[in-house]
Design a protein around this motif. Structure first.
Motif, PDB file in Angstrom:
ATOM      1  N   PRO A 104       2.809   5.230  -2.074  1.00  0.00           N
ATOM      2  CA  PRO A 104       1.567   5.718  -1.464  1.00  0.00           C
ATOM      3  C   PRO A 104       0.356   5.534  -2.379  1.00  0.00           C
ATOM      4  CG  PRO A 104       3.284   7.404  -1.326  1.00  0.00           C
ATOM      5  CD  PRO A 104       3.871   6.254  -2.079  1.00  0.00           C
TER       6      PRO A 104
ATOM      7  N   VAL B 299       9.632  -3.786  18.261  1.00  0.00           N
ATOM      8  CA  VAL B 299      10.325  -4.991  17.776  1.00  0.00           C
ATOM      9  C   VAL B 299      11.636  -4.641  17.062  1.00  0.00           C
ATOM     10  CG1 VAL B 299      10.116  -7.019  16.274  1.00  0.00           C
ATOM     11  CG2 VAL B 299       8.124  -6.211  17.537  1.00  0.00           C
ATOM     12  N   GLY B 300      11.632  -3.492  16.354  1.00  0.00           N
ATOM     13  CA  GLY B 300      12.769  -3.113  15.519  1.00  0.00           C
ATOM     14  C   GLY B 300      14.128  -3.232  16.201  1.00  0.00           C
TER      15      GLY B 300
ATOM     16  N   PHE C 280      -1.965   2.696  -1.927  1.00  0.00           N
ATOM     17  CA  PHE C 280      -2.804   2.598  -0.734  1.00  0.00           C
ATOM     18  C   PHE C 280      -4.183   3.218  -0.987  1.00  0.00           C
ATOM     19  CE2 PHE C 280       1.309   1.684   1.004  1.00  0.00           C
ATOM     20  CZ  PHE C 280       1.039   0.740   1.979  1.00  0.00           C
TER      21      PHE C 280
ATOM     22  N   ILE D 238      -6.896   4.215   5.510  1.00  0.00           N
ATOM     23  CA  ILE D 238      -5.427   4.187   5.454  1.00  0.00           C
ATOM     24  C   ILE D 238      -4.910   5.408   4.696  1.00  0.00           C
ATOM     25  CG2 ILE D 238      -4.992   1.732   5.792  1.00  0.00           C
ATOM     26  CD1 ILE D 238      -4.819   1.484   2.727  1.00  0.00           C
TER      27      ILE D 238
ATOM     28  N   HIS E  54      -0.009  10.591 -11.897  1.00  0.00           N
ATOM     29  CA  HIS E  54       1.275  10.084 -12.369  1.00  0.00           C
ATOM     30  C   HIS E  54       1.247   8.564 -12.274  1.00  0.00           C
ATOM     31  CE1 HIS E  54       2.809  14.150 -12.030  1.00  0.00           C
ATOM     32  NE2 HIS E  54       2.343  14.194 -10.799  1.00  0.00           N
TER      33      HIS E  54
ATOM     34  N   PHE F 266      11.996  -1.751   9.273  1.00  0.00           N
ATOM     35  CA  PHE F 266      11.339  -1.172  10.447  1.00  0.00           C
ATOM     36  C   PHE F 266      11.201   0.344  10.383  1.00  0.00           C
ATOM     37  CE2 PHE F 266      12.553  -5.274  12.245  1.00  0.00           C
ATOM     38  CZ  PHE F 266      11.361  -5.607  12.854  1.00  0.00           C
ATOM     39  N   TYR F 267      12.166   1.009   9.773  1.00  0.00           N
ATOM     40  CA  TYR F 267      12.174   2.471   9.893  1.00  0.00           C
ATOM     41  C   TYR F 267      12.097   3.224   8.571  1.00  0.00           C
ATOM     42  CZ  TYR F 267      13.677   1.104  14.525  1.00  0.00           C
ATOM     43  OH  TYR F 267      13.740   0.526  15.755  1.00  0.00           O
TER      44      TYR F 267
ATOM     45  N   MET G 147       6.861  15.994  -8.609  1.00  0.00           N
ATOM     46  CA  MET G 147       5.493  15.540  -8.896  1.00  0.00           C
ATOM     47  C   MET G 147       4.436  16.255  -8.053  1.00  0.00           C
ATOM     48  SD  MET G 147       5.541  11.493  -9.606  1.00  0.00           S
ATOM     49  CE  MET G 147       6.822  11.022  -8.472  1.00  0.00           C
TER      50      MET G 147
ATOM     51  N   PRO H  24      -1.639   0.880  12.267  1.00  0.00           N
ATOM     52  CA  PRO H  24      -1.700   0.336  13.626  1.00  0.00           C
ATOM     53  C   PRO H  24      -0.407  -0.338  14.072  1.00  0.00           C
ATOM     54  CG  PRO H  24      -2.937  -1.060  12.115  1.00  0.00           C
ATOM     55  CD  PRO H  24      -2.514   0.146  11.338  1.00  0.00           C
ATOM     56  N   SER H  25       0.476  -0.651  13.129  1.00  0.00           N
ATOM     57  CA  SER H  25       1.685  -1.384  13.531  1.00  0.00           C
ATOM     58  C   SER H  25       2.790  -0.454  14.010  1.00  0.00           C
ATOM     59  CB  SER H  25       2.190  -2.234  12.366  1.00  0.00           C
ATOM     60  OG  SER H  25       2.670  -1.433  11.325  1.00  0.00           O
TER      61      SER H  25
ATOM     62  N   TRP I  91       1.908  -7.311   9.597  1.00  0.00           N
ATOM     63  CA  TRP I  91       2.597  -6.105   9.100  1.00  0.00           C
ATOM     64  C   TRP I  91       4.070  -6.388   8.863  1.00  0.00           C
ATOM     65  CZ3 TRP I  91       6.529  -4.525  12.301  1.00  0.00           C
ATOM     66  CH2 TRP I  91       6.491  -5.037  13.615  1.00  0.00           C
TER      67      TRP I  91
ATOM     68  N   ARG J 206     -13.753   2.332   7.124  1.00  0.00           N
ATOM     69  CA  ARG J 206     -14.281   0.987   7.314  1.00  0.00           C
ATOM     70  C   ARG J 206     -13.386   0.109   8.183  1.00  0.00           C
ATOM     71  NH1 ARG J 206     -12.183   1.327   2.305  1.00  0.00           N
ATOM     72  NH2 ARG J 206     -11.047  -0.447   1.453  1.00  0.00           N
ATOM     73  N   TYR J 207     -12.085   0.444   8.251  1.00  0.00           N
ATOM     74  CA  TYR J 207     -11.221  -0.388   9.097  1.00  0.00           C
ATOM     75  C   TYR J 207     -11.491  -0.133  10.578  1.00  0.00           C
ATOM     76  CZ  TYR J 207      -8.598  -1.443   4.830  1.00  0.00           C
ATOM     77  OH  TYR J 207      -8.230  -1.843   3.575  1.00  0.00           O
TER      78      TYR J 207
ATOM     79  N   LYS K 139       4.218  -1.235  17.366  1.00  0.00           N
ATOM     80  CA  LYS K 139       4.847  -2.559  17.365  1.00  0.00           C
ATOM     81  C   LYS K 139       6.181  -2.515  16.629  1.00  0.00           C
ATOM     82  CE  LYS K 139       0.268  -4.486  17.228  1.00  0.00           C
ATOM     83  NZ  LYS K 139      -0.717  -4.810  16.192  1.00  0.00           N
ATOM     84  N   ARG K 140       6.231  -1.758  15.539  1.00  0.00           N
ATOM     85  CA  ARG K 140       7.501  -1.627  14.806  1.00  0.00           C
ATOM     86  C   ARG K 140       8.567  -1.056  15.719  1.00  0.00           C
ATOM     87  NH1 ARG K 140       4.369   0.828  10.617  1.00  0.00           N
ATOM     88  NH2 ARG K 140       5.185   2.862  11.125  1.00  0.00           N
ATOM     89  N   GLU K 141       8.162  -0.016  16.458  1.00  0.00           N
ATOM     90  CA  GLU K 141       9.140   0.636  17.326  1.00  0.00           C
ATOM     91  C   GLU K 141       9.587  -0.286  18.450  1.00  0.00           C
ATOM     92  OE1 GLU K 141       7.059   4.268  18.040  1.00  0.00           O
ATOM     93  OE2 GLU K 141       7.632   5.019  16.051  1.00  0.00           O
TER      94      GLU K 141
ATOM     95  N   HIS L  53       9.607  13.072  -6.150  1.00  0.00           N
ATOM     96  CA  HIS L  53       8.365  13.454  -5.481  1.00  0.00           C
ATOM     97  C   HIS L  53       8.250  14.965  -5.338  1.00  0.00           C
ATOM     98  CE1 HIS L  53       6.543   9.568  -4.773  1.00  0.00           C
ATOM     99  NE2 HIS L  53       7.748   9.097  -4.552  1.00  0.00           N
TER     100      HIS L  53
ATOM    101  N   ARG M 230      -1.296   6.312   4.881  1.00  0.00           N
ATOM    102  CA  ARG M 230      -0.318   5.634   4.032  1.00  0.00           C
ATOM    103  C   ARG M 230      -0.416   6.134   2.586  1.00  0.00           C
ATOM    104  NH1 ARG M 230       2.092   0.793   6.228  1.00  0.00           N
ATOM    105  NH2 ARG M 230       3.427   1.021   4.436  1.00  0.00           N
ATOM    106  N   ALA M 231      -1.612   6.597   2.210  1.00  0.00           N
ATOM    107  CA  ALA M 231      -1.824   6.994   0.812  1.00  0.00           C
ATOM    108  C   ALA M 231      -1.381   8.435   0.541  1.00  0.00           C
ATOM    109  CB  ALA M 231      -3.294   6.822   0.438  1.00  0.00           C
ATOM    110  N   ARG M 232      -1.369   9.284   1.580  1.00  0.00           N
ATOM    111  CA  ARG M 232      -0.954  10.679   1.403  1.00  0.00           C
ATOM    112  C   ARG M 232       0.105  11.010   2.445  1.00  0.00           C
ATOM    113  NH1 ARG M 232      -3.880   9.381  -1.866  1.00  0.00           N
ATOM    114  NH2 ARG M 232      -5.734  10.334  -2.788  1.00  0.00           N
TER     115      ARG M 232
END
Lengths: 307, 410
Positions: free
Chosen positions: B284, A280-281, B287, A223, B298, B275-276, A29, A272-273, B90, A171-172, A276-278, A26, A226-228
């Protein structure tokens, strides 16, 4: 001990592979852009001290195109008509003093097209936003005025709507460029949702104007976190040309705090999770630590006296 | 005619035994399925793979309840409905995505363990071949699953990989269109890959897992020294109470107890990733919703396909395809290309030791070069590594033919 050595070999090759295909690949790239902490160092500091009262008088001219709901000035046009005239709907200015960087705002009022770094898109047509301040003093007065009307607290959502929401839908979160999607219901007899169709028609017209103005539809930001990468987003917002030369995205000029608010909203909607991740993990991992401990005792009891 | 005890109560032990031979089944598959004692934790990878497949299957069933295989809706059904609206959606998605990536790491560890200890020879050829069939179906399963979120990488990876079937200069466009059901990836494409991912390929995988276990039962598991064990004699020792002297242990509970312990450690690491640190398994680029008008700068496959992708990439079109085809099938031939009778760890097998470690390092180099953009030094390294891979396999029969028999082995 032999097993630990074998484990070390397995872990070593696994980590080398991970390093190669993730951080290293990465870094090759994606070009590295220095983050400058939203300081806008190319813009000279404004030393003039602003006077909010004088600024208020000057701001009357803004109301020809912008609404300033915080000062009870309504929008002169609806978003679709405004987009037909200007390309996009001019923002409501209530939050300008709260979300934008002070120095940036002053320079933007003097020389909008260069401060927003969109001169390359307006070589043969005028930028819809004219220069509103002829000197540092009047720019500082206007900034002082906007700061005086800005609310103490800006929510992440408000910061997003002000800084990004007129070009980028989400839109979400049911956000469109012309505002929130109305809560409508289809007619139970005809199964048609006339209100929604009317809204969609307006949105289609708005998007049409925007595409003509910008060249393409700006991406939905639902999102984008998540994409960038976080690094890409902040360096891109700080200076869009550094990451995507030629892009129609202007330098919006958010302050550091303003960006943090916007990013918080992007994260709330796009990931949004996370809370929740933090939550439940640790329980799941704790369960497996206990599981493994018990399994170890079982293993030891079964293999006792075998070797 | 079998004898059925008329007095046995329904579902009692006797009743079940008459009908299902549960005692025999238990003995053959579990308590008297003998495993060599001389093994290390790498022998637990099979159990880890079975468990990971279970995780994939269960999480997949939950995802299937909300996923919509429609090009207009697929992206949002995954990224909005499952990730945001469904309780714990999720979690199932991250478990599914991370397991799909990690399962290949374990497959590769499992494969290289087999190669290192020579576990594909002397009666174990079918274990290797059924395992390779599993590798291929898992690859198809992973690829078809990657199409489903209908993101940018789904779309463009689908475009690139299906294009391979034009077979270079043969230009079989008709075949490509037949596979896609359209000129470009679209609804027909998504629908059939959805079917493959959730029905046909999982069925094939489950059948192959049974076959893989079956091929293992008679030759038994190999051991750390490649020693040929007389399982019947050693089993007698165990049954006589000579637990220390016997070279074997029963699958259940002794072998299982260690497997479950290793499985526990694996699940700690796995859930830490879930989880982490799940980003590595969820690119990415995917998404961004599929956009036929915008090619990503790429395009690369998931990490586990990179080595074979890199064997395709450095060559011109037609030789590249031939090299790629070579890479896909050559592992199948391992039991027949290895001409040495020795079943022993690679480090005791002379030149094969070098062959093994060079192959491992070369495949890691290919994997990394497969991801970075093909330019400058990377192209050179990638080309060399691809040639090294090919030459290693060409050399294999010769270096193993020269190998000296290890003392004590036929």
């Amino acid at each position: 001990m032999k097993e630990l050595k074998i484990l070390a070999v397995v872990v070593f090759f696994t980590l080398v592979t991970y390093w190669g295909v993730e951080p290293y690949a990465h870094s090759v790239m994606h070009k590295h852009v220095e983050f400058k902490n939203f300081q806008y160092e190319d813009l000279k500091p404004i030393t003039a001290k602003g006077d909010a009262a004088k600024g208020q008088a000057l701001a009357a001219a803004c109301a020809g195109c912008h609404s300033i709901k915080g000062a009870k000035m309504p929008a002169p046009m609806d978003p679709v008509t405004a987009s037909a005239t200007y390309g996009v709907n001019p923002p409501d200015l209530t939050l300008a003093g709260a979300v934008l960087d002070e120095k940036y705002l002053a320079h933007f009022l003097k020389d909008p097209v260069h401060t927003a770094m969109v001169a390359h898109k307006f070589k043969d047509k005028p930028y819809p936003m004219p220069s509103m301040a002829t000197d540092d003093q009047s720019a500082a007065d206007l900034v002082a005025y906007f700061k005086s009307i800005a609310p103490e607290e800006v929510t992440p959502k408000e910061a997003y709507e002000f800084a990004c929401g007129r070009c980028h839908e989400m839109r979400y979160a049911k956000w469109t460029q012309i505002g929130e999607e109305p809560k409508t219901k289809p007619n139970i007899q005809t199964k048609m949702d006339e209100e929604k169709l009317k809204f969609d028609q307006k949105l289609a017209q708005y998007k049409d104007h925007m595409v003509k103005y910008l060249g393409k539809l700006p991406p939905d930001l639902s999102i984008i976190v998540r994409a960038r990468s976080e690094d890409f987003l902040k360096t891109f917002v700080e200076d869009p040309q550094s990451q995507l030369p030629g892009t129609a995205m202007p330098r919006v000029g958010v302050s550091k705090e303003g960006y943090e608010k916007v990013f918080q909203y992007l994260e709330e909607v796009g990931d949004p999770s996370k809370p929740k991740r933090e939550a439940v993990g640790p329980w799941v991992i704790g369960y497996f630590i206990l599981f493994t401990f018990l399994a170890y005792l079982w293993y030891k009891s079964q293999w006792k006296g075998l070797k | 005619m079998a004898h059925f005890d008329p007095n046995a109560k329904p579902f009692s032990h006797q009743w079940m035994n008459d009908r299902l031979a549960v005692d025999t089944l238990k003995r053959v598959l579990s308590t008297e399925y003998w495993i060599p004692k001389n093994i290390n934790f790498l022998w637990a990878m099979g159990m880890i793979l079975a468990a990971t497949f279970g995780v994939l299957l269960i999480s997949g069933i939950f995802l299937l309840m909300y996923y919509i295989p429609d090009t207009q809706l697929a992206f949002d059904s995954v990224n909005h409905t499952i990730m945001g609206e469904v309780g714990y959606g999720w979690l199932w998605r991250h478990m599914h995505g991370v397991a799909a990536s990690v399962v290949f790491l374990i497959i590769y560890i499992h494969m290289f363990t087999g190669i290192y200890y020579g576990s594909y020879k002397r009666g174990r050829e079918l274990i290797w071949l059924s395992g390779m069939l599993l590798f291929v179906t898992f690859s198809a399963e992973a690829f078809s699953g990657y199409m489903l979120p209908w993101g940018q990488m789904s779309y463009w990876a689908g475009m690139v990989i299906t294009n391979l079937f034009s077979l270079g200069s043969l230009d079989f466009q008709g075949l490509v269109e037949w596979i896609r059901g359209d000129y470009v990836p679209g609804q027909a494409f998504l629908g059939r890959f959805f079917m493959l991912h959730v029905v046909l390929l999982p069925l094939a995988i489950m059948g192959l897992i049974v076959l893989h276990f079956g091929t293992l039962r008679i030759p038994h598991v190999n051991n750390q020294d490649g020693e040929e064990i007389d399982f019947e004699a050693e089993a007698e020792k165990w049954k006589a109470g000579l637990r220390k002297e016997s070279k074997v242990i029963p699958f259940n509970p002794v072998f299982m107890s260690k497997d479950v312990f290793v499985l526990g450690i694996y699940f700690i690491i796995y859930f830490y990733l879930v989880f982490y640190h799940f980003e590595f398994a969820m690119d990415p680029v995917n998404f961004d919703p599929a956009d036929p008008l915008k090619t990503p700068p790429h395009i690369y496959p998931e990490w586990y396909f990179l080595w074979s992708y890199e064997i395709l990439r450095p060559f011109p079109k037609d030789p590249g395809l031939v090299a790629f085809g070579f890479a896909q099938v050559i592992f199948f031939l391992l039991p027949f290309l290895d001409r040495s009778p020795n079943v022993a760890p690679a480090n005791r097998r002379g030149p094969f030791k070098i062959w093994f470690w060079v192959l491992l390092v070369d495949m890691i180099v290919l994997t990394i070069m497969g991801k970075v953009p093909p330019m400058g030094i990377y192209t050179t390294i990638g080309t060399i590594a691809a040639w090294v891979f090919i030459l290693l396999w060409v050399a294999l029969p010769f270096i193993t033919k020269m190998e000296k028999p290890i003392r004590g082995q036929k």
